[in-house]
Design a protein around this motif. Structure first.
Motif: not given
Length: 403
Positions: A347-369
């Motif tokens: 699942x982490x690799x799948x998030x890497x495909x989207x470049x969205x693994x882990x926390x975003x900057x600003x916080x919340x931006x990765x989950x929003x994306x």
């Protein structure tokens, strides 16, 4: 090193319980011993279930009594062009499913969206909820509790936020039913889906309410949250991310790519997704948004049971003469890019495909994306399926793909 067969035998003899194996061996050995025990007890071959690409110890936060892993085929759709509030550019979307023809259909929609110049997507609301239920003597005490909560929200915020370094209490909405008081707490949980965060924080706030009011806590979740169940409150008030994606396709593109017209797609949407859903009493006014939500959840490590809320979507189609306007609005999409299943390697690799693994900057931006691209994927799926229905190609498409 502990022998897994010896451990399995100890389980058979009642010396060790199935869930205690990790107390007697490392996680890999415990999983193998448990697998051997279950295989022998059920007369099955669990060799394939025992083949997985991660360390058993890494899965400990995600599963108990582990015997192996379930493998689900994963594909990718796109790239699709997105102009979002949190994500921009062209992106692939990994989808895990066992439903044949799904990715082909969604990919057709993605291709049309890309040819149209891309889709827009925006988060219009955000907040993970937890709604405890309290007992009071009657309506007089209920009103006292409601008034106290309204006057002391800052105290509740201080208590709730003392349990987390990331979560923020957004507000508390009261609901009174006789001698029951429900308080729907809403939190900004940043890049975490946030269910556990909201639960722990609300528990701390409940201690304050019990100490300062006549209310007695009955259950930390009173189902007004509402989690993993169809619920009108989530369709109206939202839960997790409320997200909308839309696109406008010119008539020529619709006719060329889908073999039908804007008028036919708009009529199919009205009669099927709106009128048909209303007659059925459905909370979801869409064709199959849950297909994309579920496949994206499995691919990226989301809580798969929350596809129930992710199906809380309305698809709108407007024939604008020379073009077709299409949108999908998902009221309660509960996603995160940290915590839970997002940490597992696949699942982490799948998030890497989207470049969205882990926390975003600003916080919340990765989950929003992530919410925005899932909404665009759902939009692509809606367009493709509605077009297939309007052109009467649905059954033939499945036949051609051998599904």
């Amino acid at each position: 090193m502990t022998d897994p067969e010896d451990l399995a035998e100890r389980v058979r003899e009642g010396e060790v319980r199935l869930h205690e194996l990790e107390d007697h061996a490392d996680h890999e050995t415990a999983a193998e011993a448990r697998r051997r025990y279950v295989a022998a007890e059920t007369g099955t071959d669990l060799e394939t279930i025992g083949e997985y690409a991660f360390d058993a110890e890494d899965a400990e936060p995600n599963v108990e009594n582990m015997i192996g892993a379930a493998q689900i085929p994963m594909g990718v759709v796109g790239p699709v062009s997105i102009a979002g509030g949190a994500i921009e550019g062209e992106h692939f979307l990994p989808l895990a499913t066992t439903e044949g023809a799904l990715l082909a259909s969604v990919n057709r929609g993605c291709s049309a969206i890309r040819s149209a110049g891309g889709a827009d997507a925006r988060i219009t609301d955000s907040g993970m909820t937890r709604a405890p239920v309290f007992r009071v003597d009657g309506v007089v005490e209920a009103k006292q509790v409601v008034d106290w909560v309204a006057d002391n929200e800052e105290s509740l915020r201080e208590a709730a936020e003392s349990t987390t370094s990331h979560g923020e209490l957004l507000g508390v909405e009261p609901y009174v039913v006789g001698d029951s008081v429900y308080l729907r707490f809403a939190y900004d949980t940043k890049d975490a889906m946030g269910m556990n965060m909201a639960t722990i924080a609300t528990g701390e706030a409940c201690d304050v309410i019990e100490a300062e009011t006549p209310a007695e806590l009955v259950a930390l979740s009173g189902n007004l949250c509402s989690d993993k169940k169809p619920a009108a409150i989530n369709a109206v008030e939202g839960r997790g991310r409320t997200v909308t994606a839309d696109v406008e396709l010119d008539r020529e593109l619709v006719e060329e790519r889908f073999g039908t017209t804007p008028e036919a797609i708009a009529e199919a949407n009205t009669r099927k997704n709106l009128v048909g859903s209303a007659k059925a009493g459905s909370l979801g006014f869409n064709a199959h948004a849950a297909n994309v939500v579920a496949a994206a959840f499995l691919a990226t490590g989301q809580d798969e049971a929350q596809v129930v809320e992710g199906a809380n979507a309305i698809t709108t189609i407007d024939d604008r003469g020379d073009s077709l306007y299409a949108s999908v609005s998902i009221a309660s999409l509960e996603v995160g890019t940290v915590g839970g299943g997002t940490k597992l390697p696949t699942q982490a690799e799948a998030l890497d495909v989207l470049d969205l693994r882990g926390g975003g900057d600003p916080p919340g931006s990765n989950a929003d994306a992530l919410a925005e691209i899932i909404a665009v994927g759902a939009l692509a799926g809606e367009l493709s399926l509605l077009a297939a229905l309007a052109s009467r190609h649905l059954s033939s498409a499945h036949e051609d793909l051998g599904r």
